[in-house]
Design a protein around this motif. Structure first.
Motif, PDB file in Angstrom:
ATOM      1  N   ASP A   1       0.801  -1.224   0.000  1.00  0.00           N
ATOM      2  CA  ASP A   1       0.000   0.000   0.000  1.00  0.00           C
ATOM      3  C   ASP A   1       0.834   1.274   0.000  1.00  0.00           C
ATOM      4  O   ASP A   1       0.320   2.359   0.217  1.00  0.00           O
ATOM      5  CB  ASP A   1      -0.967   0.017   1.181  1.00  0.00           C
ATOM      6  N   GLY A   2       2.157   1.156  -0.230  1.00  0.00           N
ATOM      7  CA  GLY A   2       2.981   2.357  -0.232  1.00  0.00           C
ATOM      8  C   GLY A   2       4.467   2.045  -0.138  1.00  0.00           C
ATOM      9  O   GLY A   2       5.008   1.294  -0.941  1.00  0.00           O
ATOM     10  N   ARG A   3       5.110   2.574   0.880  1.00  0.00           N
ATOM     11  CA  ARG A   3       6.546   2.371   1.059  1.00  0.00           C
ATOM     12  C   ARG A   3       6.905   2.593   2.520  1.00  0.00           C
ATOM     13  O   ARG A   3       6.273   3.413   3.202  1.00  0.00           O
ATOM     14  CB  ARG A   3       7.330   3.335   0.164  1.00  0.00           C
ATOM     15  N   VAL A   4       7.917   1.860   2.990  1.00  0.00           N
ATOM     16  CA  VAL A   4       8.409   2.048   4.345  1.00  0.00           C
ATOM     17  C   VAL A   4       9.920   2.205   4.280  1.00  0.00           C
ATOM     18  O   VAL A   4      10.601   1.487   3.544  1.00  0.00           O
ATOM     19  CB  VAL A   4       7.998   0.875   5.269  1.00  0.00           C
ATOM     20  N   SER A   5      10.451   3.157   5.034  1.00  0.00           N
ATOM     21  CA  SER A   5      11.887   3.444   4.996  1.00  0.00           C
ATOM     22  C   SER A   5      12.386   3.827   6.381  1.00  0.00           C
ATOM     23  O   SER A   5      11.657   4.393   7.195  1.00  0.00           O
ATOM     24  CB  SER A   5      12.195   4.605   4.034  1.00  0.00           C
ATOM     25  N   ILE A   6      13.654   3.504   6.617  1.00  0.00           N
ATOM     26  CA  ILE A   6      14.377   4.055   7.752  1.00  0.00           C
ATOM     27  C   ILE A   6      15.496   4.904   7.178  1.00  0.00           C
ATOM     28  O   ILE A   6      16.301   4.431   6.370  1.00  0.00           O
ATOM     29  CB  ILE A   6      14.964   2.959   8.665  1.00  0.00           C
ATOM     30  N   GLY A   7      15.521   6.164   7.581  1.00  0.00           N
ATOM     31  CA  GLY A   7      16.587   7.064   7.184  1.00  0.00           C
ATOM     32  C   GLY A   7      17.243   7.600   8.437  1.00  0.00           C
ATOM     33  O   GLY A   7      16.600   8.345   9.198  1.00  0.00           O
ATOM     34  N   GLY A   8      18.495   7.211   8.693  1.00  0.00           N
ATOM     35  CA  GLY A   8      19.128   7.604   9.948  1.00  0.00           C
ATOM     36  C   GLY A   8      18.412   6.969  11.119  1.00  0.00           C
ATOM     37  O   GLY A   8      18.326   5.756  11.224  1.00  0.00           O
TER      38      GLY A   8
ATOM     39  N   ALA B   1      -0.991   4.983   0.730  1.00  0.00           N
ATOM     40  CA  ALA B   1      -1.962   5.645  -0.152  1.00  0.00           C
ATOM     41  C   ALA B   1      -1.609   7.110  -0.389  1.00  0.00           C
ATOM     42  O   ALA B   1      -2.477   7.986  -0.391  1.00  0.00           O
ATOM     43  CB  ALA B   1      -3.368   5.517   0.420  1.00  0.00           C
ATOM     44  N   GLY B   2      -0.318   7.383  -0.551  1.00  0.00           N
ATOM     45  CA  GLY B   2       0.114   8.738  -0.869  1.00  0.00           C
ATOM     46  C   GLY B   2       0.328   9.637   0.323  1.00  0.00           C
ATOM     47  O   GLY B   2       0.863  10.743   0.182  1.00  0.00           O
ATOM     48  N   GLU B   3      -0.073   9.192   1.521  1.00  0.00           N
ATOM     49  CA  GLU B   3       0.094   9.992   2.731  1.00  0.00           C
ATOM     50  C   GLU B   3       1.345   9.535   3.479  1.00  0.00           C
ATOM     51  O   GLU B   3       1.489   8.353   3.800  1.00  0.00           O
ATOM     52  CB  GLU B   3      -1.127   9.874   3.640  1.00  0.00           C
ATOM     53  N   ARG B   4       2.259  10.478   3.781  1.00  0.00           N
ATOM     54  CA  ARG B   4       3.512  10.131   4.444  1.00  0.00           C
ATOM     55  C   ARG B   4       3.532  10.606   5.885  1.00  0.00           C
ATOM     56  O   ARG B   4       3.157  11.747   6.181  1.00  0.00           O
ATOM     57  CB  ARG B   4       4.685  10.747   3.676  1.00  0.00           C
ATOM     58  N   VAL B   5       3.948   9.708   6.771  1.00  0.00           N
ATOM     59  CA  VAL B   5       4.127  10.055   8.181  1.00  0.00           C
ATOM     60  C   VAL B   5       5.544   9.664   8.576  1.00  0.00           C
ATOM     61  O   VAL B   5       6.155   8.782   7.967  1.00  0.00           O
ATOM     62  CB  VAL B   5       3.098   9.338   9.081  1.00  0.00           C
ATOM     63  N   GLU B   6       6.080  10.311   9.590  1.00  0.00           N
ATOM     64  CA  GLU B   6       7.425   9.988  10.056  1.00  0.00           C
ATOM     65  C   GLU B   6       7.483  10.103  11.569  1.00  0.00           C
ATOM     66  O   GLU B   6       6.698  10.817  12.184  1.00  0.00           O
ATOM     67  CB  GLU B   6       8.466  10.904   9.425  1.00  0.00           C
ATOM     68  N   ARG B   7       8.404   9.354  12.143  1.00  0.00           N
ATOM     69  CA  ARG B   7       8.632   9.462  13.589  1.00  0.00           C
ATOM     70  C   ARG B   7      10.074   9.085  13.879  1.00  0.00           C
ATOM     71  O   ARG B   7      10.709   8.345  13.126  1.00  0.00           O
ATOM     72  CB  ARG B   7       7.679   8.569  14.384  1.00  0.00           C
TER      73      ARG B   7
END
Length: 275
Positions: free
Chosen positions: A220-227, A235-241
């Protein structure tokens, strides 16, 4: 065929284990439909990541070593690693595969170094020529028709492959109107990419040495760890924590990417890098 007999470079056991790794069945024919499924399954299961660079691990451009990293170590990698391993699998499944060098095109029009990127020209049993690329991070979900010059619709956007300006025979891959990289059609050998891989592993000018990234396509989208941050797109909505503890970060690598880390990757400070 026994487990020790070679099939286009990979043993039958290695092919089976690779297919298990990506959750795909062995295709009956080396056709475009099967390639499309293999390509998507690879993107959904093998992360685009540069952890080795920040763990002080060497990156060896050797087919067996790369396949073992993906299959046995259950890791990912960046373009040279992922596309070279995928090429080995495809050849074992009777596709004709050639390695192509490409130069990444920046938003400012800047052209990257020679051998900046590796992509694959894949010919099917029906003679179709397709551009496969499981090593460019957020890119096309499916292979692109290499000889098509019109728009190609993909879940990740609209792609066009066009003749590169001022470079006879070269092709620009464009996504949603933004050039991604410039392909040279001459086939290359894996060893030809050694200098490019060394540059991206060591140069302070490479974006791979400047930060840690581990990213995977999801249903349904993408998952990433950056640092030390988690980025999730649904679905086009991005959240980060941000992760609060090292153990929380390690658990995220295990849960989201299947990567168990004894130590966390660390980006050296300015003027320093891991040997």
């Amino acid at each position: 065929m026994t487990d020790h007999e070679e099939t286009a470079g990979l043993s039958d056991t290695s092919v089976r284990r690779y297919l298990e790794r990506i959750g795909a069945r062995r295709p009956d024919r080396a056709d475009a439909e099967a390639l499309r499924e293999l390509h998507l399954r690879h993107l959904l299961t093998v992360p685009f990541e540069n952890l080795s660079i920040h763990l002080g691990q060497d990156i060896v451009l050797d087919e067996k070593a790369l396949v073992d990293k993906v299959v046995e170590a259950r890791r990912g990698g960046f373009c040279y690693e992922l596309n070279a391993a995928f090429a080995a699998l495809l050849r074992a499944l009777s596709y004709r595969v050639e390695l192509l060098q490409a130069r990444v095109l920046g938003p400012d029009g800047r052209v990257g170094i020679p051998y900046d990127h590796m992509a694959l020209r894949v010919e099917t049993a029906d003679g179709e020529r397709l551009l496969a690329d499981v090593g460019f991070g957020d890119h096309s979900h499916h292979p692109l028709a290499l000889d098509e010059r019109g728009e190609q619709s993909d879940p990740s956007g609209t792609f066009v492959i066009v003749a590169a300006p001022g470079a006879e025979g070269d092709l620009d891959v464009v996504r949603d109107g933004k050039p991604q990289y410039r392909l040279e059609p001459r086939p290359r050998e894996l060893a030809d990419f050694t200098a490019g891989a060394w540059y991206h592993r060591t140069s302070p000018e490479s974006h791979f040495t400047r930060g840690v990234i581990c990213s995977l396509l999801t249903e349904d989208g993408r998952v990433s760890i950056g640092g030390r941050k988690l980025y999730r797109t649904v679905a086009g909505e991005r959240v980060e924590r941000e992760f609060g503890t090292d153990e929380e970060l390690r658990e995220a690598y295990r849960e989201l990417f299947g990567i168990a880390l004894d130590e966390l990757p660390v980006v050296p400070g300015p003027g320093k890098r891991k040997p």
